[in-house]
Structure formats: structure tokens, C-alpha cells
Write an enzyme that holds these catalytic residues in place. Structure first.
Site, mmCIF file in Angstrom:
data_model
loop_
_atom_site.group_PDB
_atom_site.id
_atom_site.type_symbol
_atom_site.label_atom_id
_atom_site.label_comp_id
_atom_site.label_asym_id
_atom_site.label_seq_id
_atom_site.Cartn_x
_atom_site.Cartn_y
_atom_site.Cartn_z
ATOM 1 C CB SER A 129 -0.896 -0.003 1.235
ATOM 2 O OG SER A 129 -1.687 1.147 1.245
ATOM 3 N N GLY A 130 0.534 2.199 -0.885
ATOM 4 C CA GLY A 130 1.316 3.416 -1.005
ATOM 5 C C GLY A 130 2.439 3.330 -2.004
ATOM 6 C CB THR A 165 -4.393 2.870 -7.361
ATOM 7 O OG1 THR A 165 -4.741 1.879 -6.380
ATOM 8 C CG2 THR A 165 -5.665 3.414 -7.987
ATOM 9 C CG ASN A 202 -1.906 5.108 -0.469
ATOM 10 O OD1 ASN A 202 -2.006 6.287 -0.800
ATOM 11 N ND2 ASN A 202 -2.064 4.119 -1.321
ATOM 12 C CB SER A 213 -4.709 2.530 1.023
ATOM 13 O OG SER A 213 -4.372 1.162 1.047
ATOM 14 C CB SER A 214 -6.461 -0.387 -3.675
ATOM 15 O OG SER A 214 -6.347 0.593 -4.671
ATOM 16 N N GLY A 270 0.363 -6.717 -2.433
ATOM 17 C CA GLY A 270 1.646 -7.411 -2.440
ATOM 18 C C GLY A 270 1.789 -8.310 -1.222
ATOM 19 C CD GLU A 285 -0.958 -7.373 3.711
ATOM 20 O OE1 GLU A 285 -1.323 -7.924 4.760
ATOM 21 O OE2 GLU A 285 -1.575 -6.445 3.174
#
Length: 1094
Positions: free
Chosen positions: A107-108, A112, A157, A160-161, A387, A389
């Protein structure tokens, strides 16, 4: 020298990590940092693109950049995401190969944004047209909608998605987009009910409260204050740089473009509002007689408003929060829910309601953007997914990827890492397959490459019998007491001997003393490193249980969308089987995704986050190193370098390095391969360092490539020096020739100037001499001509005098007889002419009342002078009359009539001349006070005024309204408007007035008429002149009768019923100010005292 730029030109660091020498983790990070510091955020690993988030806008996504990378080879320009997008699009369009672009990272890291850039590039380079543009716009506008409902602000983020997205974009044979299909994976629905500190719920909640109008919020029963909703975190309700209100308008517009109907948009907003209301429902405990606790809703207002939004009967939903019904075959058992279970049911309903709404929106968008044509489509898939984790308590400040609530890895991280294991497996397989196919295609011998195969880890996680997901499902479905501890015990029993599974309670003794491994945890050695999972919550999250009572309550809602979201609540579809678990559903989705990806040509984008502060120009090596490891980038480089590190087409290789050999420089006329062979032999490169394919040369070690580049750089420097030398010599020769030519030109111009100056001097001297000679000749000729002219004039003068003498002598008698009369006539004509000219200058003004006229100069012009005055006066009167309008002409005619009647006869007349005859002084047509009176009079009112009617008994006046029409005179009461008398004009005999300045007049009626019964009328009015003038004109205009007689006398008789009374006017002192007064003297006399005029 070279027509195109190359990946190796002006390279900052190494543009392709395959060429990195030496290859190590430190050199890998150092190369990334060096490029990042120079704003080079893209780096290749073969055909894989590494993207480092710059956290700021860079000028590398302009339309000019799109055109620069359009239809260019992958390695032709510096690394860019547009190069990968163009390569994928051209392979799909020209080679008819389905493509997929896999975007991964934490994330970040910019996943996206990377997917948006890919889609925007494809939209820019594909075809144009109204229908094509509509499809492109719908595909692009689906992003804002999904981001609003699926993205949230986290500590890592701001956008963030919180879900994985895979979009298949479908193209026709020309490469134009036809539509698309979106698949979503694992929405983080737990965020709906709880968010970590510093994070927000999904964007749509805040956008709705900030951007919706007051009317919309009122319909949704919402308040704009975020603090009133339990599901919304207060410490980060607003995000700097984010305008939720503007984003709400963008989302509404995007939903309209994608194809949502207005009623569908309202239904979606109602469900979002219902989730917020659901979070405000709170419970309180209540004891029953049997000693069990049950829950009750504290404040039913939010429950009531939620039920009104969704059309649910309040009692049904309230019971579903308090009781749970368990069905087994034909038996039903109803149990009460305590407060904790009620809160669990509430949150489960909120999570399911939101996640099902999100899935419905994805399905609805697919219905709008899917391709309509049934022919075969080319497909490009874009995968934007989480991704790998690894959450560790001591690293949680900078190693978390999707920003979950806790530092420990739980069920969500387990299935996310399972997905990444599958993606890594397919990545290695497809990469090796691509390498092998290229070697076979080029005729290069293929040697097996040793690499870590993570199939054993995938088997540990997904095996249908002994896999962790299978055992978790088995534990969830097993009857009896099921806890996270029993699940861990089962893992310790079955997976103890697996080389990638570690647990402190397993049979493997080497972990018994491992204090880094807690008792309630297990550890899996993934391809990216070891991950410690805490089993707490595994069973509940895998069950994802929603009580059947709540599903049935939702299905009973009078809301079409709710019924679609909860089909299992239908009484006709009662299914006693447990729904599939979350792990089972995700495993099936991942399996479908893997099968889909294996049918396509893969393209990879690995996104990396440089720091946790979301700041530009900061590169945290420890954070980047962690991401490099779990993304498997070093493994990727080793696979690419296991065979040949670099390959290049013969033509491009010869074009780049031909200057290193005299035989190939400057032009090679044979086949390109032979030229490369001559070049490599001349450079004495060891044969084991390269191999010749059918169309490419393969270089094994990056050192060989760098050797060629260094030789090329030196050669380019030598060539540059040679070019500079030749250029400087050419420039100097050119300057010399130019100066020589300039000197010749300057000399020629100077000689011309000197000769021209000398010629002008000689010419000027000659001209002066000529002018003096011509002047002397001219003056001599002038003297001769003047003498000749004087002689001729003298002769003419003498002759004239002589002829005059002879004529006078002959006609003297005739002149003496007629000279007097001619002189007289001439004098008279001059006098008359002068008279007319003076008269024209001194004419009086054009006013008819101007009586001035110029004086006559001579008495013999007296008659003419008088007649001209009369003619001028008539002419200007005609001019003055021509300016009158019909209304003004009528007024002047009345004034003229009044003049003929009263001038020099009535003393009141002079004061009336300046007063205009208005007629309707009471505005009887407009004044509502006289509406009744106006309706009683049928004809047009010519005059309306207030007058006084004289009482014959005492001589006092009574106010009356006087109305004059074309046929009658009407007297009415001033206060009530009631008609007192109406006298036809035909019944009037005459009108009598005095000579004084009073306003008294008598209307005398014809004897024997119907109106004469009560006698004559003695009246008084300030507008006597106007009243009598209008009466006279009306009588004169009537051809049936004689004009009304107007008697002017200071003494006249008035008939009052049977008696005749004399009205006498005398001058005296007034009693009532300056107005006349009337007094009864006797039965036969009324005396009117009129103030004397000074």
C-alpha cells in the site's frame, strides 16, 4: 550517426538490473537510490518494470511523452511504464496475443496510479471515434467509482486500495476497445466497522457527508457532522489536500457516465446511509426469568430511521438483533443473543451489507462496460492486487503493506500471501517459459536454470487434503467446540514435518526452545521470507457468518436492491447447508485468476514505496530492501541472468558499435550478422562470452556489454574530437573567404562612392554657371517685353480716350433726356432690396403671441410693410398649429370656445386661461371609492368634479359629485356615491352666470320636461368656465337641438319648483375668506356677495 536513442545512452546508474555488475542486494539498492535521486523512477529487470513512487508530480506523463513511446521498441528509450504498456498493446494488436499486466506492491507504492497510467496510455494510442471514445470514457470513469467505495485513507497511503482488482479490457481486430470486465478480490470489509488510529473508513462515507446537498442528506436522514457516527474515525476525518465534496461530485458524474440510473444511485446512497445508521445502534443487557441475559436496543431512533430508509419493518429487524434461529432438518430452535452477540450480529450485518453492495456495483459496472459484439475479442488484463505482507510488531512502523489494524499477521495476511505465492509461481513459470521459447526460436542451446520452486509452499497452503486452507475449512465445518487453538493443534499434528512449516507445539523438537515463536502462532517460510501468523480470529474470519434471521429480515425489506443482495433470505430458497467459507471462496477466485493469466502473455510492474512518510526525495533503504525481498526482485534478476544477460538484434548491434572496427565503419554493405561477426572478431571478445542466434546476438556477461560501451564511449570521444577539428577548420576557412569577399565588396563600394562624389561636385559647378547665364538672358528678354507692353498700353489708352470723346460728343442730347428716370428706378430698387435684406435679419420669433415687428424705413413702404406682417403672422400660426396632436387640438378648441363665450364678459375668465381642462378630476375610472357610481353611469364620463349645490331655503351649499356625459348631467352624493339627479342634455334650456369672479351658475330646464319637476339647479364650482364650455360644445355638436344659451348677467331668475327666485350678485366684503357667499333675503331674492377685485 544514430537515428534513435538507446536504453544505454546517457544512462543514470543501470537502466536494466540484468546488466548490474556486480550483482548483490547492496548494489541493487544503490542503483535504485541513484536513479530515484535523479527522478528516474522506472528501472527494468528484462521486461519487468520496477516503479518507485516519487510522491510528487513529474513531467513524464505528458501527451508528448505518449507520442515519444508510441510504436517504439521496448529497449529503445529510457525505462518507462509507457514502454511496457506500448509493448503489450502492440503485441495484442499486431500479433493477436492476449496480454495481462500484473501490478503488485504494498500500500502506497503506487499500484493504483500505475494501473491508471496503463489504461490512460492505451486509451490515448488506440483508435478514435464516437463509440470508441464512449467506451474509453466508461472504462476510465469506472476507476473513480470503485475508488470511492473500495479505497480508504491509511497511515501509509491517503488513497489505499482495500481490495484486489483485475480488469479485462476487450479489443476488436483493429485494436479499438470494445468493453471490459472487472473482477474484485477480498474487500477489506472489517474496515467498515473498525479502523485503526489515524485511518479512515471508505472514502464514500466522508464524500457523502461533505458533498451531498442539504436536501439529499435530509432524505437520507443524515447529519453533516462526522462525529455523530460510530463507524467513522474522528481523529482523521479530513485529509489535507483532499476535497471530499469535489470528489463526491466527481463520483456522481462518473456513475452517470458508467451507466447508473438515477434511481440506482439513490438506492446505493440509501444503503451507504443505512450502514452509518447501523453503526449507531447500541444494545443494553436485560435479564430474563430463566437467568439468561438477552440484549435490547437502547435508542430506537437510529433503528427506526434505518428501517425507513430500507423499507424494513422495525419489529422484524429488532427481533433479529435479539434472537437467533437455528434450523436442523425439521426442527427450529430460537435462542437469545447477549449484548456481545448482538454487537457481533450488527457488525456482521454492516460488513455483509457493504461488501455485497460493492460486489453488486462491480457487477453493475460490468453490465455497462462489457463488450456488446459476440465476435472473438482480444483481451488485455490489468491486475492491481496487494503485495506480499509481513507484519511484525517490531517492524510494524515501516513494514506493513495494506495497513491492517494490528502488528500481527492474521487470516487476511495469510490468504494475501497465498495469492502472492501463486503469482510468484506463475511468474517464474512464465518467465522461464518465455526465456526457453526465445532460445529455441533463436537456435541457442537451452540449459536448465536452477531456481527456487515455491510449488511446495503452495501445496502446503492449498492442498485439498493436508493443506492449511483445507484443514481450516474442515475445522470450521466440524461439529462440536471449534476454536483457534483446536485449529492450531490440527496443524501441529499434520504439518509438523513439513520443511516450510514451523510451530512451537509441533512434534518437531527443534522449535521447542524457539522463543521468537509464540505458543499461539505458526510460521511459514515463504519465498519472500518467514512470516509469523497468529491463529487468533482465523476460524471466525473464515466462517464469515451472518445469522439467517438477519438475512431473512433484509429480504423482507421493501427495497429492490436489498432483495438482490440477500437472496438467501427468501423463504423459497431456504438452504440448511452452511455457506462456503471465505478461504474456500478466495481459493476458488485465485484458481480462476491463475487459469486466466496462464492463457495470456504476462507483463509485470513491481511497485516500491521509498518511505513511510509519503514525502518526496526520501529513500529509506531498509524499507526498500524489505520490499525487494518479498517481491522476489533479486530472484527475478538471477533467473534472467542464468543464461544470457543481454540480447540485441544484429541490425541494432551493428548500428551501435560499428565505429569500433575499421571494416564496418562508416558503412557495412553486407548482411548485418556478418558485420557483427567481423566486429566481435576484431575486438577479440572471447567466444564463450557470446552466441549468435538467428536474428540476435546473445551476450552472457554484463562485463562484456560494459566493455563494448566503454570502447564505444572512447571512440565517440575520438570521433567528436575529429569532427570538432574538421568543423573548426571549415569554420575558419569560411570566415576567411567571407572576410575576403567582404573586403572586395567594401573596396568596390568605396570607389563607387568616391567617383559619385566627384561627379556630383562637377555637376553642381556646371549647374551654377548655367543658372547664371540663363538668368542674364531671361532678364534681358524681360526688359524688352516690358518696354513693348508699355508702348501697346499707351497706344490703347490714347485710342480709348479719343473714341470716348467722339461718342460723348455724338450722344450728349440723348443722355440728358433719360438719365433722371434711370437713376430714380435704380435708387428705388436698391432701397427695396436693402429693405428685404434687413427684414430677413430682424424677423420676430415663431411664437404666435409675439407682436413685435421691425419698423419701416420709408413711408412709401407702409402698405407693403403691413401686408408682410399679416402674411408672416398667418404663416407662423399655421406652423404652430401643425405641431398639435389631436388631443391638444381638442383642448385648444375648448379654450377657444371658452374665449368666445366669456372673454371680456366674465371676470373669472382670465384666471382660467392658464388652467388646462383636465375633465376627470376625480379619476372615477380608477378610484375604487367611486366604483359603484361608475357602474351606475353607462356612458363615458367627460367631466367629473366636486361642486356645491345651493339650497334655496338658506343659500348654503351642499357638496355633490358632478358628472357630465355626452347625453346627461348627473349629480351624486359625495360620501355614498348615490345618484341624486340625472338630467338629459336635451332638457337643458339655458345656463346663467354672473359677470363677477364667482363660480355660481344656474342650469335652467325646459318647461314641461320630466327633469323640470323639481325646478332649476343653482350650483357653484371653481371650474365654472370648463363646465359651461363642455356643456355648450356638447349641445352645439348635437344636430337635433339648438345650441345651449349662455346668459351672462348680474341678476337672473331661477325656477325652484313653483316659485321663481331672483339671484342678485353684488360686490362686498366676503364672509368666508376670499370666496363668494350666498344669503336668502326673502322668498323671492337670493343675494350673492362677491369679493371685490383689486
Amino acid at each position: 550517426m544514430e537515428g534513435k536513442a538507446s536504453l544505454l545512452d546517457n544512462m543514470i546508474g543501470v537502466g536494466d538490473m540484468v546488466l548490474l555488475e556486480p550483482l548483490s542486494e547492496d548494489s541493487f539498492l544503490e542503483n535504485l537510490k541513484k536513479r530515484f535521486d535523479h527522478n528516474e523512477i522506472y528501472t527494468y529487470i528484462g521486461s519487468v518494470v520496477i516503479s518507485v513512487n516519487p510522491y510528487r508530480s513529474l513531467p513524464i506523463y505528458t501527451p508528448e511523452k505518449v507520442e515519444e513511446y508510441r510504436n517504439r521498441n521496448f529497449y529503445e528509450l529510457s525505462p518507462h511504464i509507457y514502454a511496457l504498456a506500448d509493448e503489450a498493446y502492440r503485441s495484442l494488436r499486431d500479433q493477436d496475443k492476449d496480454q495481462c499486466i500484473l501490478i503488485t506492491g504494498e500500500s502506497g507504492a503506487g499500484k493504483t496510479e500505475a494501473s491508471k497510467l496503463v489504461m490512460s496510455y492505451v486509451a490515448a494510442v488506440c483508435g478514435k471515434g464516437q463509440e470508441v471514445n464512449k467506451v474509453k470514457e466508461q472504462l476510465l470513469q469506472s476507476n473513480p467509482v470503485l475508488e470511492a467505495f473500495g479505497n480508504a485513507k491509511t497511515v501509509r497511503n491517503d488513497n489505499s486500495s482495500r481490495f484486489g482488482k483485475y480488469m479485462d479490457i476487450e479489443f476488436d481486430f483493429k485494436g479499438d476497445p470494445l468493453g471490459g470486465v472487472i473482477s474484485n478480490y477480498l474487500l477489506e470489509k472489517s474496515r467498515v466497522v473498525k479502523q485503526p488510529r489515524g485511518e479512515r473508513n471508505f472514502h464514500v462515507f466522508y464524500q457523502l457527508l461533505s458533498g451531498a446537498s442539504d436536501e439529499t442528506l435530509k432524505k437520507l436522514k443524515l447529519d453533516r457532522d462526522v462525529s455523530k457516527y460510530n463507524y467513522l474515525c474522528l481523529d482523521s476525518a479530513s485529509v489535507s489536500g483532499v476535497d471530499d465534496a469535489a470528489n463526491f461530485r466527481t463520483v456522481r458524474n462518473a456513475m452517470q457516465i458508467v451507466g447508473f440510473m438515477e434511481d440506482e444511485v439513490q438506492s446505493v446512497l440509501q444503503l451507504v446511509a443505512a450502514v452509518l445508521k447501523l453503526g449507531n445502534i447500541e444494545f443494553k443487557p436485560e435479564s430474563r426469568s430463566n437467568g439468561l441475559d438477552e440484549s435490547r436496543v437502547k435508542d430506537k431512533n437510529d433503528l427506526k430511521e434505518m428501517c425507513e430508509l430500507l423499507g424494513i419493518e422495525q419489529s422484524v429487524l429488532e427481533r433479529a438483533f435479539s434472537y437467533r434461529t437455528v434450523e436442523a432438518k425439521s426442527e427450529k430452535v430460537s435462542t437469545t443473543l447477549n449484548v456481545a452477540q448482538a454487537y457481533y450480529a450488527r457488525d456482521a450485518l454492516a460488513k455483509n451489507l457493504y461488501s455485497r453492495l460493492f460486489s453488486w456495483m462491480v457487477t453493475r459496472i460490468n453490465g455497462s462496460i462489457k463488450a456488446q459484439a459476440k465476435t472473438r475479442h482480444k483481451v488485455m488484463g490489468v491486475l492491481d492486487i496487494y503485495g506480499f505482507e509481513i507484519f511484525e510488531s517490531f517492524l510494524s512502523s515501516h513494514l506493513c503493506c495494506l495497513d491492517h489494524q494490528e502488528g500481527d499477521n492474521s487470516f487476511e495476511q495469510f490468504i494475501i500471501n497465498y495469492c502472492n505465492e501463486k503469482l510468484q509461481q506463475i511468474f517464474i513459470e512464465l518467465t522461464l517459459r518465455e526465456e526457453q521459447e526465445e532460445y529455441i526460436r533463436e537456435g541457442i542451446e537451452w540449459t536448465n536454470i536452477e531456481y527456487f520452486n515455491n510449488a511446495v509452499i503452495c501445496d502446503l497452503m492449498e492442498n485439498n487434503q493436508n493443506g492449511i486452507l483445507a484443514m481450516l475449512d474442515e475445522e470450521c465445518l466440524r461439529p462440536g467446540t471449534v476454536t483457534d487453538e483446536t485449529f492450531l493443534d490440527k496443524l501441529n499434528t499434520i504439518c509438523a514435518e513439513h520443511q516450510h512449516f514451523e510451530s512451537r507445539l509441533s512434534k518437531n523438537s527443534k522449535f521447542l526452545t524457539d522463543h521468537s515463536l509464540p505458543h499461539n502462532c505458526f510460521r511459514i517460510q515463504h519465498y519472500a521470507g518467514k512470516v509469523l501468523y497468529r491463529v487468533e480470529g482465523f476460524v471466525d474470519k473464515n466462517n464469515d457468518l451472518l445469522y439467517r434471521d438477519l438475512s431473512q429480515a433484509m429480504y423482507k425489506a421493501n427495497h429492490n436492491l436489498i432483495k438482490q443482495l440477500f437472496p438467501e433470505g427468501s423463504p423459497a430458497k431456504i438452504n440448511l447447508k452452511r455457506p462456503p467459507t471465505a478461504g474456500f471462496q478466495f481459493k476458488a477466485s485465485v484458481g480462476t485468476l491463475m487459469r486466466n493469466l496462464q492463457t495470456k502473455n504476462p507483463n509485470y510492474i513491481r511497485c516500491i514505496k521509498p518511505n513511510d512518510k509519503k514525502a518526496s526525495h526520501i529513500f529509506t533503504e531498509s524499507l526498500v530492501c524489505h520490499q525487494v525481498r518479498y517481491l522476489g526482485l533479486m530472484e527475478n534478476v538471477r533467473v534472467r541472468r542464468a543464461g544470457y544477460a543481454f540480447r540485441q538484434a544484429y541490425e541494432a548491434c551493428l548500428e551501435r558499435y560499428k565505429m569500433l572496427c575499421k571494416k564496418t565503419w562508416p558503412h557495412w554493405k553486407g548482411p548485418a550478422r556478418q558485420g557483427v561477426e567481423v566486429l566481435m572478431a576484431d575486438l577479440k571478445v572471447p567466444p564463450e562470452e557470446y552466441s549468435y542466434g538467428r536474428s540476435k546476438i546473445f551476450i552472457r556477461n554484463p562485463r562484456t556489454l560494459f566493455f563494448l560501451e566503454e570502447r564505444r564511449r572512447q571512440c565517440l570521444q575520438d570521433l567528436a574530437a575529429l569532427i570538432q577539428k574538421i568543423y573548426r577548420g571549415w569554420k575558419c576557412r569560411r570566415q576567411f573567404l567571407l572576410m575576403k569577399k567582404s573586403q572586395v565588396v567594401v573596396a568596390a563600394w568605396y570607389r563607387r562612392y568616391a567617383q559619385e562624389k566627384k561627379y556630383k561636385k562637377i555637376k553642381h559647378a556646371t549647374t551654377v554657371m548655367q543658372s547664371y547665364a540663363r538668368g542674364w538672358q531671361a532678364r534681358k528678354l524681360l526688359r524688352q517685353l516690358k518696354h513693348q507692353k508699355r508702348c501697346e498700353e499707351a497706344a490703347t489708352t490714347i485710342a480709348a480716350y479719343w473714341h470716348g470723346t467722339q461718342v460723348r460728343r455724338e450722344y450728349r442730347k440723348f443722355f440728358r433726356a433719360n438719365a433722371g428716370r434711370k437713376i430714380y428706378n435704380f435708387t428705388v430698387q436698391r432701397i427695396i432690396q436693402k429693405y428685404f435684406l434687413n427684414l430677413r435679419k430682424n424677423l420676430p420669433s415663431m411664437s404666435p403671441i409675439d407682436k413685435s415687428w421691425p419698423t419701416r424705413p420709408y413711408s412709401f413702404l407702409d402698405g407693403v410693410h403691413t401686408e408682410l406682417r399679416r402674411i408672416f403672422h398667418l404663416w407662423r400660426c399655421k406652423k404652430y398649429r401643425s405641431q398639435f396632436t389631436e388631443e391638444k387640438k381638442a383642448v385648444y378648441e375648448e379654450k377657444l370656445e371658452a374665449s368666445e363665450l366669456f372673454k371680456d364678459k366674465k371676470a373669472l375668465y382670465p384666471s382660467s386661461v392658464s388652467q388646462s381642462f383636465k375633465g376627470d378630476y376625480l379619476e372615477i375610472n380608477k378610484n375604487p371609492k367611486y366604483q359603484k357610481l361608475h357602474s351606475a353611469v353607462d356612458e363615458k364620463v367627460l367631466l367629473a368634479d366636486t361642486i356645491s349645490k345651493i339650497n334655496r331655503a338658506n343659500g348654503k351649499g351642499t357638496p355633490r359629485i358632478f358628472l357630465l356625459t355626452k347625453k346627461s348631467v348627473v349629480l351624486a352624493d359625495q360620501k355614498t356615491g348615490q345618484v341624486k339627479a340625472s338630467v338629459p342634455l336635451l332638457d337643458l334650456a339655458s345656463v346663467s352666470v354672473s359677470k363677477q369672479s364667482d363660480g355660481f351658475f344656474a342650469l335652467k330646464l325646459k318647461e314641461g320636461s320630466a327633469s323640470a319637476v323639481k325646478g332649476d339647479f343653482l350650483l357653484s364650482s371653481e371650474r365654472l368656465i370648463e363646465i359651461i364650455t363642455k356643456l355648450y360644445r356638447l349641445s352645439a355638436a348635437n344636430a337635433e337641438r339648438v345650441p345651449l344659451s349662455v346668459d351672462i348677467s348680474d341678476e337672473f331668475l331661477v325656477q325652484f319648483k313653483n316659485d321663481k327666485v331672483c339671484v342678485k350678485f353684488i360686490q362686498g366684503s366676503p364672509r368666508n375668506g376670499n370666496s363668494a357667499s350666498c344669503k336668502r333675503k326673502n322668498n323671492r331674492l337670493l343675494e350673492v356677495s362677491v369679493p371685490s377685485t383689486p
